[in-house]
Write an enzyme that holds these catalytic residues in place. Structure first.
Site: not given
Length: 589
Positions: A322-328, A343, A378
């Site tokens: 997914a585009p955007g900053i990668r999550g931790l 996710k 949700d």
């Protein structure tokens, strides 16, 4: 399925036990939903919220109960294939005149998937496709009632519709409210259309209850035209009932059913009939989302996955990161042609994340149990779902192997995800702000602060409030969607930063004060939120008080005092008290 219905007594008994398990579940579910009318009449908002929260667990409790029964009474995990096929056939036979066959089939799947190996997850053993039609299932009372304005006129018909809900609390001034309905409808239409011979108002039999509002949902049929409408009924300042507004745009009615809001409480004998009616006024709203918003989350999941499988058969793009900053904590991917994100919890979290997998799962469950007030997306939670391996982009496969190797396995030409969540795809707020004009930045920052305020007074502290953890919906609403750090407001300790003992410590960049795990210093928010001059200007214009402990402490105290805030899923300018200023305002406790 080649098997024929036989006289296998074990298969018959198991099918009967499955039907009993589902019927018990729906009886409890419906009883809880029915009590929403009593809570509304009594103004018992806390009981209403508690019922919505508790109802989330009902389904899993009945599934687990039924699984235990099948294992203990029938050794269900050691039955041969032919018996399981017979179980399904007998179960289908038991649903011929059932009022909720689609829900019962999903219940069958939930139980079966806890007993059978996933190689049996096909239409021979579970319901990969529905077997019983939900068309034209009769119920009493009927799904909807029809009213004919030729008998006494439109005004009298509206009165009859409202009075038929038989609320045991009188209206403050129903004549006044009906006048407001008529005036608002005329303003919306421009002029009254000629009444055709088939003119009728169709209204769903049960009201839809959520928070402090009861919604009457229906449509006017006149000639070849349909006009959907929703009336919002609330408690007035006098303690009596008032009509707060009428919604006439289909898209505004659709917003009521946004997955970012709490589930409705609706008394339904035939839920498929309600979904079919709702789809007639919201044709673009997926049936899976409607079932979910009616509190039938497992049915929503079933229909979502069937829709996804069908979409994969008729598309050829690949799942990508997914585009955007990668999550931790989460690895997030998407299918560009499908408006959702997937996710997966990573095996190893970023160094700043002091939590484990169980904590993350608990936080995501928490989101289903609270009032999301239109500010939290949700999620649908899945386990052991097989997707075509060929549809995964090589870069995404490498990310999965590197960051979440325990979260999947490859079985032939399928990639099996062991556990994951699905959410509606939104534009990350940080990306939106980068591309936005000055006016759009101001509007988005205003929305962002409002989201934080509304979550706080609903007893939710977002934890990580970075812009990347919020998304912008197609209607421009800002919604929170990263839940690994959320906490109840009542668990937090909001503090002011104490003065530095001497100037050198203040200039050192190192904290001179201790902080516990639940301590929050709102003054620190500016450091990581307001680096952009455009963002800072808008934030300080609308939300300066979010940088002070006083706001958070006041919101916290309101929750502790038992205050249930008002949240309106429609703009203030549509309320009758604003449209027609002589109309008294509905109560705001």
């Amino acid at each position: 399925m080649d098997a024929q219905v036989g006289d296998n007594p074990v298969a018959q008994a198991i099918a009967h036990a499955l039907v009993e398990g589902f019927n018990k579940h729906y009886r409890i579910f419906r009883g809880t939903s029915r009590r929403a009318k009593e809570y509304f009449e009594a103004g018992d908002w806390r009981a209403q919220l508690d019922a919505v929260r508790d109802r989330v667990q009902f389904y899993d409790d009945r599934v687990d109960e039924t699984v235990r029964r099948l294992l203990e009474e029938f050794d269900a995990d050691s039955l041969d294939d032919a018996t399981w096929q017979q179980v399904k056939l007998h179960f289908i036979g038991a649903l011929i005149n059932h009022k909720q066959p689609e829900l019962a089939e999903t219940f069958f799947n939930s139980v079966g998937c806890k007993i059978l190996h996933r190689t049996y997850f096909n239409n021979d053993y579970i319901f990969a496709r529905p077997a019983i039609s939900t068309e034209y299932i009769e119920s009493y009372p009927p799904v909807y009632s029809s009213y004919y304005p030729q008998d006494g006129g439109l005004r009298a018909t509206i009165r009859r519709i409202i009075e038929d809900f038989d609320w045991q609390r009188p209206f403050e001034d129903l004549d006044r409210d009906i006048d407001c309905i008529m005036r608002a409808a005329l303003a919306h239409l421009g002029e009254w259309p000629a009444m055709e011979v088939n003119c009728q108002l169709q209204v769903l039999y049960s009201a839809f209850y959520r928070n402090k509002t009861a919604y009457i949902i229906g449509k006017v049929i006149n000639g070849w035209q349909d006009y959907p409408f929703t009336l919002a009924v609330r408690h007035g300042a006098s303690g009596r009932l008032v009509i707060d507004t009428i919604l006439l745009d289909p898209w505004r009615i659709s917003v009521l059913f946004s997955l970012s809001r709490a589930y409705f409480m609706v008394d339904m004998e035939v839920p498929s009939g309600y979904v079919q009616f709702l789809r007639s006024i919201m044709p673009n709203k997926p049936r899976s989302e409607l079932y979910t918003m009616l509190g039938l989350g497992k049915q929503g999941k079933t229909m979502f996955f069937r829709d996804l499988v069908a979409h994969l058969r008729h598309s050829n793009d690949q799942f990508i990161i997914a585009p955007g900053i990668r999550g931790l904590v989460m690895l997030v991917f998407t299918l560009p042609s499908y408006p959702y994100v997937f996710k997966i919890i990573k095996d190893v979290f970023g160094s700043s994340k002091n939590m484990d997998r169980a904590t993350v799962k608990r936080k995501y469950l928490m989101v289903k149990q609270v009032d999301r007030v239109g500010r939290m997306a949700d999620t649908l939670e899945f386990s052991y779902a097989a997707l075509p391996l060929s549809r995964f982009h090589p870069e995404l496969l490498e990310e999965l192997r590197t960051l979440a190797p325990s979260a999947f396995e490859i079985d032939g030409d399928a990639l099996v995800l062991k556990h994951f969540y699905i959410e509606r795809r939104m534009t990350p707020l940080n990306i939106h702000l980068e591309k936005a004009s000055d006016g759009e930045v101001e509007a988005a920052v205003h929305e962002y602060g409002n989201a934080i305020r509304e979550l706080a007074i609903a007893n939710i502290f977002p934890g990580d409030m970075l812009w990347k953890n919020f998304g912008v919906t197609r209607y421009g609403r800002v919604v929170f969607y990263d839940y690994d750090e959320i906490e109840y407001m009542t668990s937090m300790n909001f503090r002011r930063i104490p003065p530095a003992p001497h100037e050198d410590m203040e200039l050192s960049g190192e904290p001179w004060y201790s902080a516990g795990p639940m301590d929050v210093f709102p003054e620190e928010f500016a450091t990581f939120l307001l680096g952009s001059p455009r963002v800072r200007k808008a934030f300080m214009k609308y939300h300066r008080d979010l940088l002070e402990p006083a706001f958070w402490q006041a919101a916290q105290q309101g929750v502790r005092d038992g205050h249930v805030e008002d949240f309106f899923p429609y703009p203030a300018e549509l309320r009758f008290s604003v449209m027609f200023p002589a109309t008294p305002v509905a109560a705001q406790d």
